[in-house]
Design a protein around this motif. Structure first.
Motif, short mmCIF file in Angstrom:
data_model
loop_
_atom_site.label_atom_id
_atom_site.label_comp_id
_atom_site.label_asym_id
_atom_site.label_seq_id
_atom_site.Cartn_x
_atom_site.Cartn_y
_atom_site.Cartn_z
N ASP A 170 0.80 -1.22 0.00
CA ASP A 170 0.00 0.00 0.00
C ASP A 170 0.84 1.27 0.00
OD1 ASP A 170 0.98 -0.35 2.53
OD2 ASP A 170 -0.95 -0.14 3.56
N GLY A 171 2.15 1.15 -0.12
CA GLY A 171 3.01 2.33 -0.18
C GLY A 171 4.39 2.03 0.34
N PRO A 172 5.35 2.93 0.12
CA PRO A 172 6.72 2.69 0.58
C PRO A 172 6.78 2.46 2.08
CG PRO A 172 6.63 4.60 -0.88
CD PRO A 172 5.21 4.23 -0.58
N ASP A 173 7.58 1.49 2.48
CA ASP A 173 7.80 1.23 3.90
C ASP A 173 8.58 2.40 4.51
OD1 ASP A 173 8.01 -0.63 6.28
OD2 ASP A 173 10.13 -0.28 5.86
N PRO A 174 8.17 2.91 5.68
CA PRO A 174 8.89 4.05 6.28
C PRO A 174 10.37 3.78 6.51
CG PRO A 174 6.78 3.71 7.38
CD PRO A 174 6.97 2.54 6.46
N GLY A 175 10.72 2.53 6.82
CA GLY A 175 12.14 2.20 6.99
C GLY A 175 12.91 2.37 5.70
N SER A 176 12.34 1.93 4.58
CA SER A 176 13.00 2.11 3.29
C SER A 176 13.12 3.58 2.92
CB SER A 176 12.22 1.37 2.20
OG SER A 176 12.31 -0.03 2.38
N GLU A 177 12.10 4.35 3.24
CA GLU A 177 12.17 5.79 2.99
C GLU A 177 13.30 6.43 3.77
OE1 GLU A 177 7.73 7.31 1.91
OE2 GLU A 177 8.04 6.76 4.01
N LEU A 178 13.46 6.04 5.04
CA LEU A 178 14.53 6.59 5.85
C LEU A 178 15.90 6.17 5.32
CD1 LEU A 178 15.37 8.18 8.39
CD2 LEU A 178 15.21 6.03 9.67
N LEU A 179 16.04 4.91 4.91
CA LEU A 179 17.31 4.44 4.36
C LEU A 179 17.65 5.19 3.08
CD1 LEU A 179 19.74 2.58 4.30
CD2 LEU A 179 18.28 0.79 3.31
N ALA A 180 16.68 5.37 2.19
CA ALA A 180 16.93 6.09 0.94
C ALA A 180 17.41 7.51 1.21
CB ALA A 180 15.67 6.12 0.09
N ALA A 181 16.82 8.15 2.22
CA ALA A 181 17.20 9.53 2.54
C ALA A 181 18.56 9.61 3.23
CB ALA A 181 16.13 10.16 3.44
N SER A 182 19.05 8.51 3.78
CA SER A 182 20.29 8.50 4.54
C SER A 182 21.51 8.13 3.70
CB SER A 182 20.18 7.51 5.71
OG SER A 182 19.09 7.82 6.54
N LEU A 183 21.30 7.66 2.47
CA LEU A 183 22.42 7.21 1.65
C LEU A 183 23.19 8.39 1.06
CD1 LEU A 183 20.58 4.33 -0.23
CD2 LEU A 183 22.33 4.08 1.55
N PRO A 184 24.50 8.26 0.92
CA PRO A 184 25.30 9.36 0.36
C PRO A 184 25.02 9.57 -1.12
CG PRO A 184 26.65 7.41 0.65
CD PRO A 184 25.33 7.10 1.28
N GLU A 185 25.09 10.81 -1.57
CA GLU A 185 24.87 11.12 -2.97
C GLU A 185 25.96 10.54 -3.86
OE1 GLU A 185 22.36 12.47 -4.67
OE2 GLU A 185 21.25 12.41 -2.79
N LYS A 186 27.15 10.32 -3.31
CA LYS A 186 28.27 9.83 -4.11
C LYS A 186 28.35 8.31 -4.15
CE LYS A 186 31.16 13.95 -3.63
NZ LYS A 186 32.51 14.48 -3.22
N LEU A 187 27.31 7.63 -3.75
CA LEU A 187 27.29 6.17 -3.83
C LEU A 187 27.59 5.75 -5.27
CD1 LEU A 187 26.59 3.97 -1.68
CD2 LEU A 187 24.33 3.85 -2.73
N SER A 188 28.50 4.79 -5.44
CA SER A 188 28.93 4.47 -6.79
C SER A 188 29.34 3.01 -6.91
CB SER A 188 30.09 5.37 -7.21
OG SER A 188 31.21 5.15 -6.36
N GLY A 189 29.51 2.57 -8.16
CA GLY A 189 30.03 1.24 -8.43
C GLY A 189 28.94 0.22 -8.70
N PHE A 190 29.27 -1.02 -8.36
CA PHE A 190 28.43 -2.19 -8.61
C PHE A 190 27.75 -2.56 -7.31
CE2 PHE A 190 28.60 -7.03 -9.30
CZ PHE A 190 27.38 -7.04 -9.96
N GLY A 191 26.42 -2.48 -7.28
CA GLY A 191 25.72 -2.69 -6.02
C GLY A 191 24.57 -3.66 -6.11
N ALA A 192 23.95 -3.92 -4.93
CA ALA A 192 22.81 -4.82 -4.85
C ALA A 192 21.84 -4.34 -3.78
CB ALA A 192 23.27 -6.24 -4.51
#
Length: 349
Positions: A170-192
């Protein structure tokens, strides 16, 4: 499905196994004993990868989605009422009129409520109550009788598509929203993204231009199908796999996760711990793991066992965000419990 209910239903003729043709079994869990049915004629539909793999290894014909027409069907009721209705509609749509349809479920999965609803639409036969659940059967009516129960996607405000029964439908999980907002803008490379769900976190992360590729690793086939619709970035790849046992072709520079933590209705932190160990195993020596967890879950010890550097970088009263790096050991998949016990349905949070 409890083995005793199915066996009793077959022995008592409550579920009449046809003499010929195939028998559709929708969403049974790994370890379910289907020996009351002729194995060579059973066609299992199971979209949860660990359960799918278990039945395939046992020699059953199994697919992640319904295929073709069948001569009888058994629906193993999930906890989500809307998903259960959709499974019943799918079963009826796969059968000729008059073919037997059995519904099996525990009281905690809402079997009594479904029974009441079905009695308003079809003639239900004898009900067997055993082992804290029920099993009963009815003759398949015209598909139109359950037209309003057929699975319908939900379109969220941002255009994302979800389906009944998947986590956070029914919508984004609040934990995922918080994690997305906490990640650095310079995240780079090969990820999962371990346990990527319908793709909310992956889509948010792929706004970073430095990311070369992001693997969305998800055990639930329905959720991954939604992710394919929701994440159009060409750097995204979609992997239907048990995240705790997946072996990537190359190690990742970063991993993100909002791991599940429920077995059925009971909280089970060992599931999140398995995701932590999997991340440590999949990362490069300099790789970084980002994880969100509910505030009450005790993951700190597992993180410090798996990584040399661990810090809580953000949080609220409900959630905490961890950054972990420098994996301590080359961790292998833990024996015994796997993500087959994971339930990423909405009640998990």
């Amino acid at each position: 499905m409890t083995d005793i209910r199915l066996s009793l239903a077959v022995e008592a003729g409550v579920f009449a196994v046809p003499e010929t043709g195939t028998i559709l079994v929708l969403r049974p869990h790994a370890g379910a004993d289907l020996s009351a049915l002729p194995k060579e004629r059973v066609r299992i539909v199971q979209g949860f990868r660990p359960d799918y793999d278990a039945f395939a290894a046992a020699g059953y014909a199994v697919s992640p989605e319904p295929e073709s027409r069948h001569d009888a069907a058994i629906v193993v009721l999930p906890r989500a009422r809307v998903e259960g209705r959709a499974l019943i509609a799918a079963a009826v749509a796969s059968l000729p009129v008059g073919a037997p349809v059995a519904i099996d479920g525990a009281r905690t999965d809402g079997i009594e409520g479904i029974l009441r609803e079905l009695r308003g639409r079809v003639t239900v036969g004898e009900v067997i109550s055993k082992a804290h659940g029920k099993i009963f059967a009815f003759a398949a009516p015209e598909t139109s009788v359950f037209a309003d129960w057929q699975a319908q996607p939900t379109v969220l405000a941002d255009g994302s598509v979800t389906l009944p029964g998947i986590f956070s439908a029914d919508g984004p999980d609040p934990g995922s929203e918080l994690l997305a907002a906490s990640l650095p803008e310079k995240l780079s490379g090969f990820g999962a993204d371990l346990g990527a769900g319908w793709g909310y976190l992956a889509r948010a992360v792929l706004t970073r231009p430095g990311i070369r590729q992001l693997d969305l690793i998800e055990a639930e086939h329905m959720a991954l199908d939604c992710a394919r619709r929701n994440v159009s970035d060409p750097r995204a790849t979609f992997v239907w796999a048990d995240a705790t046992r997946y072996q990537p072709a190359q190690r990742y520079d970063f991993i993100l996760s909002n791991p599940p933590f429920h077995t059925g209705r009971a909280a089970d932190p060992s599931l999140g711990a398995a995701f932590i160990r999997a991340a440590a195993r999949m990362l490069t020596p300099s790789g970084t793991f980002w994880m969100v967890a509910n505030r009450h879950l005790p993951y700190e010890a597992t993180l410090r066992d798996a990584f040399r550097e661990v810090e809580e970088v953000a949080g609220t009263g409900a959630f905490k965000i961890f950054r972990a790096s420098r994996a301590a050991v080359a961790t292998r998949p833990a024996p015994g419990r796997s993500a087959s016990a994971v339930d990423r349905r909405r009640p998990a949070r």
